[in-house]
Design a protein around this motif. Sequence first.
Motif, PDB file in Angstrom:
ATOM      1  N   PHE A   1      -7.141   0.379   3.359  1.00 26.44           N
ATOM      2  CA  PHE A   1      -6.075  -0.707   2.733  1.00 26.44           C
ATOM      3  C   PHE A   1      -4.866  -0.373   3.686  1.00 26.44           C
ATOM      4  O   PHE A   1      -4.221  -1.270   4.164  1.00 26.44           O
ATOM      5  CB  PHE A   1      -5.946  -0.403   1.303  1.00 26.44           C
TER       6      PHE A   1
ATOM      7  N   GLY B   1       0.766  -1.158  -0.143  1.00 28.92           N
ATOM      8  CA  GLY B   1      -0.189   0.085   0.058  1.00 28.92           C
ATOM      9  C   GLY B   1       0.714   1.283   0.080  1.00 28.92           C
ATOM     10  O   GLY B   1       0.631   2.297  -0.438  1.00 28.92           O
TER      11      GLY B   1
ATOM     12  N   VAL C   1      -7.787  -7.947  10.442  1.00 28.40           N
ATOM     13  CA  VAL C   1      -6.545  -7.932  10.981  1.00 28.40           C
ATOM     14  C   VAL C   1      -6.430  -7.226  12.296  1.00 28.40           C
ATOM     15  O   VAL C   1      -5.847  -7.437  13.122  1.00 28.40           O
ATOM     16  CB  VAL C   1      -5.557  -7.447  10.188  1.00 28.40           C
TER      17      VAL C   1
ATOM     18  N   TYR D   1      -2.413  -9.903  -3.612  1.00 33.11           N
ATOM     19  CA  TYR D   1      -1.427  -9.408  -2.934  1.00 33.11           C
ATOM     20  C   TYR D   1       0.063 -10.219  -2.868  1.00 33.11           C
ATOM     21  O   TYR D   1       1.330  -9.731  -3.262  1.00 33.11           O
ATOM     22  CB  TYR D   1      -1.512  -9.203  -1.465  1.00 33.11           C
TER      23      TYR D   1
HETATM   24  N1  PFF Z   1      -1.691  -2.325   4.996  1.00 34.12           N
HETATM   25  C1  PFF Z   1      -1.067  -3.132   3.943  1.00 34.12           C
HETATM   26  C2  PFF Z   1      -0.589  -2.261   2.961  1.00 34.12           C
HETATM   27  O1  PFF Z   1      -0.482  -0.950   2.981  1.00 34.12           O
HETATM   28  O2  PFF Z   1       0.192  -2.666   1.912  1.00 34.12           O
HETATM   29  C3  PFF Z   1      -2.132  -4.129   3.183  1.00 34.12           C
HETATM   30  C4  PFF Z   1      -3.036  -4.704   4.153  1.00 34.12           C
HETATM   31  C5  PFF Z   1      -2.360  -5.669   4.925  1.00 34.12           C
HETATM   32  C6  PFF Z   1      -4.234  -4.367   4.022  1.00 34.12           C
HETATM   33  C7  PFF Z   1      -3.420  -6.401   6.142  1.00 34.12           C
HETATM   34  C8  PFF Z   1      -5.249  -5.038   4.669  1.00 34.12           C
HETATM   35  C9  PFF Z   1      -4.729  -5.710   5.611  1.00 34.12           C
HETATM   36  F1  PFF Z   1      -5.583  -6.274   6.578  1.00 34.12           F
END
Ligand code: PFF
Length: 468
Positions: free
Chosen positions: A242, A43, A250, A121
């Motif tokens: 995100f 992200g 999470v 991902y």
């Molecule tokens: N936050 C992570 C990123 O910015 O790549 C991606 C991510 C991890 C999204 C865990 C959602 C999540 F539950």
Amino acid sequence: MDAQETMLSPTSASSKTTAKPRQGFATSLGAIAATLGSAVGLGNIWKFPYMTGENGGAAFIVVYLLCLFIAGLPVMLSEFVIGRRSQANAVRSFKKLAPGTPWHFVGVAGVTSAVVIMFFYSTVAGWIYAYIFKSAGGALAAVDPAQTPAVFDALTASPVTPLLWQWVVLAVVGTVIIAGVQNGIERVAKTVLPILFLLLLVCDIRALTLSGAGAGVNFLFRPDFSKLTPGMFLAALGLSFFKMSVCMGVMTTYGSYMGPEDNLPSSMLKVALSDTLVSIMAGLAIFPAVFAFGYQPDAGPSLLFITIPMVFNSMPLGQLFLTLFFLLAAIAATGAMISLMEVPVAYLSEEKDWPRTKATLVSVLTVALFGMLGTFSTSILSHVKVWGMTFFDFFDFSTSSILMPMAGIAISIFAGWVLGKKVIVDEASNHGQLKNQTFLSILSFILKYITPIAVTIVLLSGLGLIKL
Ligand code: PFF
């Protein structure tokens, strides 16, 4: 005990938990590191830069920050509260706090989204792993910059190599998860985050000292609001969810691993600030260099894999910096994947009473199986379309732009209306020990009235269902 009593009694939830003792984070610092390890990921290094590049720079960042305040942060705190109050995984937490209601479907949607997100991902993470070796081995430096797209096309057009890299990513993630919450997740986050930060700093210094770097800095910090569209609001909102790793169970799961003394609002702010800093630093490593060498910032998702190698190869010691850049991107991607994988693992090991190893293997194999659809979207399955999108794009769009905003609406309604201000303030002030009641009252107000309405409007207008 009825629903209201369950919610108001902080210890009741933990007293009748699963038979197995639950492991949590060992220290507050470890909890923050693990949470940040989840937040910082593709992200920051991939999506944030390419979306900022596509959407005209600073104005998009301003919209993003707004979304963070009215949606990303309040939902993050709600998830922490739900998780720590219930001491349970993403699904059971709702069952405990609102027994006999359908609210646990929000948790089910979260676990599902976490798994679906990993289908694409892990593909991108695999490309990044491959690029560490391509840049270190000189495969990118050796070619004329005009050939850089061909290197990316060759990688993604092959069905085999990206698949193998995706499996390597999954093997690394699975190994950390099996090691456990403290010995795996927490320890890895504490070790790799400082390395990631340092590498990013080195890349920033390199990019900012190029002549002509100023145009890239302006692009990042001088907003031009004439470029804003409703679609950009939806994109920024999805990105704020995100990047904060919310709406996918999470943060609920991690909240359940936090201790009674942990300061939830302060952890939330520290994580959000550091995560935003890392995103801006990624932008500062990329855009000054992009502009200095006369490239365009709006390449979209291929910015990282085509524009960046072209740019870095044009500068002195480019091969070294390119390798460092992909190394830090790989660290970030792996950290975020670990947190995503923990969601189904916590769910399966607690709900099905499976040993952690079995829960991990089943989760990893499921992602490996369906993740193939994401990986093959650029090769043998490129012609297969779901709603006019490849599987890869479908997994990304359906989670970031639909499931996450919908879960965001549901979580804010649950926190603002079902739990209510009293429970939020009680849990997030550690039962009155922390003197943060005013801050929490404001957040509760935002959660109750602003987040659900704003997210609904943005979702409907972004999808073209209403006209603003
Ligand atoms: N936050 C992570 C990123 O910015 O790549 C991606 C991510 C991890 C999204 C865990 C959602 C999540 F539950």
